[in-house]
Scaffold this motif. Structure first.
Motif, short mmCIF file in Angstrom:
data_model
loop_
_atom_site.label_atom_id
_atom_site.label_comp_id
_atom_site.label_asym_id
_atom_site.label_seq_id
_atom_site.Cartn_x
_atom_site.Cartn_y
_atom_site.Cartn_z
N CYS A 114 24.41 -3.48 1.14
CA CYS A 114 23.24 -3.32 0.34
C CYS A 114 22.39 -2.11 0.53
O CYS A 114 21.72 -1.60 -0.31
N LYS A 115 22.46 -1.42 1.74
CA LYS A 115 21.66 -0.24 1.96
C LYS A 115 22.57 0.80 2.80
O LYS A 115 22.54 1.15 3.88
N PRO A 116 23.77 0.96 2.02
CA PRO A 116 24.87 2.02 2.66
C PRO A 116 24.15 3.21 3.38
O PRO A 116 24.55 3.98 4.30
N LEU A 117 23.36 3.96 2.67
CA LEU A 117 22.64 5.03 3.15
C LEU A 117 21.91 5.10 4.18
O LEU A 117 21.74 6.15 4.71
N HIS A 118 21.36 3.97 4.52
CA HIS A 118 20.57 3.86 5.72
C HIS A 118 21.11 3.10 6.75
O HIS A 118 20.38 2.83 7.93
N TYR A 119 22.48 2.69 6.52
CA TYR A 119 23.06 1.80 7.56
C TYR A 119 23.23 2.21 8.92
O TYR A 119 22.62 1.65 9.94
#
Length: 307
Positions: A125-130
């Motif tokens: 759901c939040k791949p860029l902030h993972y």
């Protein structure tokens, strides 16, 4: 302990007399135990040796595999001993130790799967902030907290049971359980032990993690419905083993919570025994199988190690 009660041991009445079949059951239990130790140890070594697997998801898996070894060791050696025993007695000390080991195993299992659900939610759901949200350092801290909190919580829970006085000695199960031991008590503190068992075990141990896992998967599902086919396939590959493991654990826990309140004599005796310790027979071998076979990185790392 001797000052608080005249009872020095309990009888695990569910074993019964199996005649010469006890040697067959002993060998099956021994094969299963060796398989659990071997399968989980191999995957722990694979994750440890391959630098590409030193990521949060695989660190959580490593903790899960360690817990499978711990959980199976809590029940299977005792099970094998009781299969060959004629009296099926277990001392108070080993009974309380078994309760502690069993409940900490289940607690660590549920909480590890809960954190893994959060890890999958963050990744999908939040791949860029993972990489900022879930770091290797944070994963190690999560794992440490899970084990410490589980051991402290169950230790406090068990401290109430240890101080009880007992009027009965027969446990109609193949292993000791906190609620079964409390049921044999004749102490006035029995209500406090039941309350602690329900609040700590049922609410915080099972219900709360299950609600959080359901929430994360609802979010994952909503994202996958809007995502590309490639994203959906990636989510399916990483989430399927996790979901299978959760459903297996939930089934076992609810079976042990619900069946003591009903007459289960219509179920074959051997099947009742297997279902009552399902979480220690199936879960420890199921997890390494589904994660080892399903996750591509682990398969590749294992092949590399074997070459």
């Amino acid at each position: 302990m001797e000052n608080s009660t005249e009872v020095v041991s309990f009888v695990l009445a569910m074993y019964g007399d199996t005649g010469h079949l006890k040697y067959l059951y002993f060998m099956l239990a021994l094969i299963l135990y060796v398989s659990v130790i071997s399968a989980n140890t191999v995957l722990i070594v694979v994750i440890y040796l391959d630098q590409n697997l030193h990521e949060p998801m695989y660190l959580f898996l490593c903790s899960l595999f360690v817990n499978e070894i711990y959980g199976s060791t809590a029940i299977l050696p005792c099970l094998m001993s009781q299969i060959l025993s004629k009296t099926h007695e277990i001392s108070l000390f080993f009974c309380f130790m078994q309760i502690f080991n069993i409940q900490t195993f289940v607690s660590v299992e549920f909480r590890t799967l809960t954190v893994m659900a959060y890890d999958r939610y963050t990744c999908i759901c939040k791949p860029l902030h993972y990489n900022n949200i879930m770091t290797k350092r944070k994963a190690q801290i999560f794992i440490l907290i899970i084990w410490i909190v589980s051991f402290v919580e169950i230790g406090v829970l068990l401290s109430f049971t240890v101080r009880l006085k007992f009027c009965g000695t027969v446990i109609n199960k193949v292993s000791c359980g906190n609620h079964l031991v409390v049921a044999l008590s004749c102490s006035s503190n029995i209500i406090l032990s039941y309350l602690n068992d329900v609040v700590s075990g049922l609410i915080f141990g099972i219900a709360a993690p299950l609600c959080f896992i359901s929430f994360t998967y609802a979010k994952i599902l909503s994202v996958c419905l809007k995502a590309s086919k490639e994203t959906r396939m990636k989510a399916f590959d990483t989430c399927t083993p996790h979901l299978v493991s959760i459903m297996s654990l939930v089934f076992s826990c609810f079976y042990n919570l619900i069946t003591p309140r009903f007459d289960m004599t219509f179920v074959p005796h051997l099947l009742r025994i297997i279902l009552s310790i399902y979480v220690f027979l199936i879960q420890p071998i199921l997890n390494p199988m589904i994660y080892g076979l399903k996750l591509t990185k682990i398969r590749q790392a294992f092949k590399k190690l074997c070459v």
